[in-house]
Design an enzyme around this catalytic site. Structure first.
Site, PDB file in Angstrom:
ATOM      1  N   GLU A   1      32.608  41.122  39.319  1.00 51.54           N
ATOM      2  CA  GLU A   1      31.434  41.638  40.191  1.00 51.54           C
ATOM      3  C   GLU A   1      30.344  41.125  40.024  1.00 51.54           C
ATOM      4  O   GLU A   1      29.667  41.128  38.802  1.00 51.54           O
ATOM      5  CB  GLU A   1      31.410  43.152  40.358  1.00 51.54           C
ATOM      6  CG  GLU A   1      30.515  43.814  40.994  1.00 51.54           C
ATOM      7  CD  GLU A   1      30.267  45.223  40.409  1.00 51.54           C
ATOM      8  OE1 GLU A   1      29.093  45.607  41.074  1.00 51.54           O
ATOM      9  OE2 GLU A   1      30.664  45.780  39.620  1.00 51.54           O
TER      10      GLU A   1
ATOM     11  N   ASP B   1      31.456  46.910  37.052  1.00 53.25           N
ATOM     12  CA  ASP B   1      30.643  47.857  35.973  1.00 53.25           C
ATOM     13  C   ASP B   1      31.397  49.230  36.163  1.00 53.25           C
ATOM     14  O   ASP B   1      32.117  49.917  36.997  1.00 53.25           O
ATOM     15  CB  ASP B   1      29.399  48.125  36.785  1.00 53.25           C
ATOM     16  CG  ASP B   1      28.630  46.636  36.781  1.00 53.25           C
ATOM     17  OD1 ASP B   1      28.963  45.870  35.797  1.00 53.25           O
ATOM     18  OD2 ASP B   1      27.297  46.404  37.601  1.00 53.25           O
TER      19      ASP B   1
ATOM     20  N   ASP C   1      30.652  52.193  36.998  1.00 61.17           N
ATOM     21  CA  ASP C   1      29.610  52.944  37.634  1.00 61.17           C
ATOM     22  C   ASP C   1      30.340  53.032  38.994  1.00 61.17           C
ATOM     23  O   ASP C   1      31.382  52.641  39.189  1.00 61.17           O
ATOM     24  CB  ASP C   1      28.209  52.636  37.847  1.00 61.17           C
ATOM     25  CG  ASP C   1      28.091  51.105  38.540  1.00 61.17           C
ATOM     26  OD1 ASP C   1      29.136  50.730  39.102  1.00 61.17           O
ATOM     27  OD2 ASP C   1      26.935  50.417  38.484  1.00 61.17           O
TER      28      ASP C   1
ATOM     29  N   ASP D   1      29.347  51.928  42.028  1.00 57.60           N
ATOM     30  CA  ASP D   1      29.951  50.738  42.963  1.00 57.60           C
ATOM     31  C   ASP D   1      31.133  49.799  42.186  1.00 57.60           C
ATOM     32  O   ASP D   1      31.603  49.400  42.917  1.00 57.60           O
ATOM     33  CB  ASP D   1      28.469  50.093  42.689  1.00 57.60           C
ATOM     34  CG  ASP D   1      27.443  50.384  43.759  1.00 57.60           C
ATOM     35  OD1 ASP D   1      27.740  51.232  44.464  1.00 57.60           O
ATOM     36  OD2 ASP D   1      26.197  50.055  43.349  1.00 57.60           O
TER      37      ASP D   1
END
Length: 656
Positions: A443, A516, A518, A520
């Site tokens: 990403e 990541d 998180d 997202d």
């Protein structure tokens, strides 16, 4: 050097031939009988005993089965069938009850007239469960008496005896799985509940009760229930497979209101089919033979697919909706958005393979084909509104298929090593053996840059993804193939897409999603997994898809640096680094994303095969997976809101 130096220094004679007596073979090679000694094998023990009770239900003698997980992960299965016979079995001179629990390939399923229809192919169920249990106790209520027999690891510890009187009939089996045989002894209520619900759907009018009586601390860690939550379900479906189809379409929008139900029989063989179309783009066909799930299909599915395509085309031509052969609908067109359940019950079912994945009885295809051909044609004539909705959906699918075909042609021209036209975002590896190659889907450009510099270019390829990609759950195939985020991935993998996907052409046997830690990152992972599940499912089925686990924290003491992957690990490492000095200052920083790691850090923590942590994406239940993708990624908002409300208490990463 003498010729015999490299040989084992002893004669090979009859003394070296080992005969495994009784159930010793099961304990020696348990995987041959229950698939594995992992969690799936553990749950398989329950299925084997429950299947015996369901055979009684199929024969018309059992109406209620109770499955209980007792404290200590002990299983109790009780039914109100006729009870296992306790009289002497002629061949062995032993009690039939003893034979059933101690002899492989013994039971009422091998032509002795005990059962006309049975799901047990190999007749090893009860004896295998006995062999793999630390202890097993069976009580048979029969002829006004209660008979008891006890076993341990396949051996008899107490012979059959009468322990009381009764006014009911049935069998109760209690057992504790053997810790010497299994990697994990903790039962999952959800896994057992899913299986029992499936059996209740398939046997209309059969009541199955499942209950968990374990204390909270003994529950599976993935099933964190509140102490006051009742862990008991009564599964009873008068509508049978009609209700099963409604369940499959629960979070989808049906194209027509009623579930179409067809059934018929020939001799001792019976087939029933139920289906309903939804406005989605994927097909869900679930088939069973004698209540055994056949994930690879077989003759019953072939008969259904062939007849469905023929009947809908014939109806379209008759009503002048399909005007030429060029407009003719394909099987894929008529099955787009279908949710179907096929259940056949037949004597002498021929399953292909030990695991009963595919039905082989050829005459069942003719039976199912005939039922669909006659009854569906009649149904469409009598329900023109439903017929028009189905035809319209299939025609729309046909137009989209043509657009997708052109898009696939483009992919086919640009896919594979031969063309040499790899996507710009792909930094390929040098190795050409797919079994040694890894593809990191990364990403963001900054993280991809670090990954490219930090990787081992001999066998690690990097494909950069940028921005949010398409949610394929809401898109047709032509849109998926034309998407600028997914198109490079399709080309890079080199194996095609959808019905043209060929696992043999796959260029990487490890496909690693690196996003990541998180919200997202989780969203990107979910979007990618939805894509793989819908259009490249063999990748997941063959275990080629992984998720990288990047560290969450960096801990620094002077020149010493360590990383931690969880809060608990952070605290443990921090304590270890302080040593004898509790006041020692440790700098702890949380990684905000992969992009802020330098190439060396990324290699050390997330890419080095010697040190990294990868999670393999597996799929135990395709139906459940289908439903969760529909809930999380589909059009319907209400089911997603309910799911979030139920699971909010487990949230780890929350962006506010």
């Amino acid at each position: 050097m003498s010729e015999s130096t490299n040989r084992i220094g002893q004669e090979y004679d009859a003394s070296q031939i080992q005969v495994l007596e009784g159930l010793e073979a099961v304990r020696k090679r348990p995987g041959m009988y229950i698939g594995s000694t992992s969690s799936s094998g553990l749950h398989h023990l329950v299925y084997e005993i429950v299947d015996n009770s369901i055979d009684e239900a199929l024969a018309g003698y059992c109406t209620h089965i109770e499955v209980t997980i007792e404290p200590g992960n002990v299983i109790c299965v009780r039914d109100n069938g006729r009870g296992i016979p306790v009289d002497i079995q002629e061949q062995t001179g032993k009690s039939a009850l003893e034979v059933v629990f101690t002899v492989l390939h013994a039971g009422g399923k091998f032509g002795g007239g005990g059962y006309k229809v049975s799901g047990g192919l190999h007749g090893v169920g009860a004896s295998v469960v006995n062999a793999l249990s630390e202890w097993l106790v069976v009580h048979v209520h029969k002829d006004g008496k209660i008979y008891e027999m006890k076993f341990s690891r396949g051996d008899i510890t107490e012979s059959i005896k009468v322990v009381g009187e009764t006014d009911r009939t049935g069998t109760t089996v209690r057992f504790k799985p053997d810790h010497e045989m299994f990697d994990d002894l903790i039962y999952s209520y959800e896994i057992l509940h899913t299986r029992m619900r499936q059996q209740a759907f398939l046997n209309a009018g059969l009541r199955i009760t499942i209950e968990d009586k374990r204390p909270v601390e003994e529950w599976n860690e993935d099933e964190q229930k509140k102490p006051d939550e009742e862990h008991r379900d009564v599964l009873y479906y008068e509508g049978g497979i009609r209700e099963y189809v409604s369940f499959l379409n629960k979070n989808k929008t049906p194209v027509h209101d009623d579930v179409i139900y067809l059934s018929g029989s020939k001799g001792d063989s019976v087939a029933e089919l139920a289906f309903q179309y939804n406005d989605g783009y994927s097909e869900t066909i679930v088939s069973f033979a004698n209540d055994v799930h056949t994930p690879e299909g077989g003759m019953h599915e072939t008969g259904f697919r062939t007849a469905l395509t023929r009947v809908i085309n014939d109806y379209g031509k008759k009503k002048n909706i399909i005007k030429t052969d060029a407009d003719k609908l394909t099987g894929d067109d008529v099955r787009e958005g279908i949710a179907a359940v096929i259940s056949v019950k037949l004597p002498e079912a021929q399953f292909e393979g030990q695991t009963k994945q595919k039905l082989g009885n050829a005459y069942i295809r003719t039976l199912v084909d005939g039922i669909v051909n006659d009854q569906l044609a009649e149904y469409l004539e009598e329900h023109p509104t439903v017929a028009k909705a189905i035809i319209d959906k299939a025609m729309t699918a046909s137009r989209a298929r043509e657009a997708a075909r052109k898009a696939k042609e483009t992919v086919r021209r640009k896919t594979g090593l031969e063309s040499g036209q790899m996507p710009d975002k792909l930094q390929d590896c040098n190795e050409r053996d797919p079994s040694l190659c890894e593809l990191y889907i990364v990403e963001g450009d900054s993280a991809a840059g670090s990954a490219i510099q930090g990787r081992d270019s001999r066998f690690q390829a990097i494909l950069a993804m940028w921005g949010k990609m398409l949610n394929v759950e809401k898109s047709r195939l032509d849109k998926v193939i034309g998407n600028d985020k997914l198109y490079p991935l399709i080309v890079a993998l080199g194996a095609g897409i959808d019905d043209e996907f060929n696992i043999e052409k796959l260029r990487y046997h490890k496909i690693i999603i690196m996003a990541d830690a998180d919200v997202d990152g989780s969203h990107i992972r979910t979007l990618l997994l939805t894509f793989f599940f819908r259009y490249m499912r063999p990748l997941i089925e063959n275990g080629f898809v992984y998720s990288a686990v990047p560290p969450l924290y960096k801990l620094t003491k002077g020149k010493q640096q360590r990383v931690a992957y969880s809060d608990d690990e952070r605290d443990a490492i921090s304590s270890e680094m302080r040593g004898d000095n509790p006041n020692q200052k440790i700098d702890i920083s949380r990684f905000k994303g992969l992009g802020e790691m330098d190439p060396h850090e990324l290699w050390e923590t997330t890419m080095d095969p010697e040190k990294r942590t990868l999670r393999r994406i597996t799929m135990n239940d395709a139906i459940q997976a289908d439903q969760i993708f529909t809930v999380l990624m589909g059009e319907e908002v209400e089911p997603r809101r309910e799911w979030i409300e139920q699971n909010a208490k487990y949230v780890v990463n929350l962006d506010i």
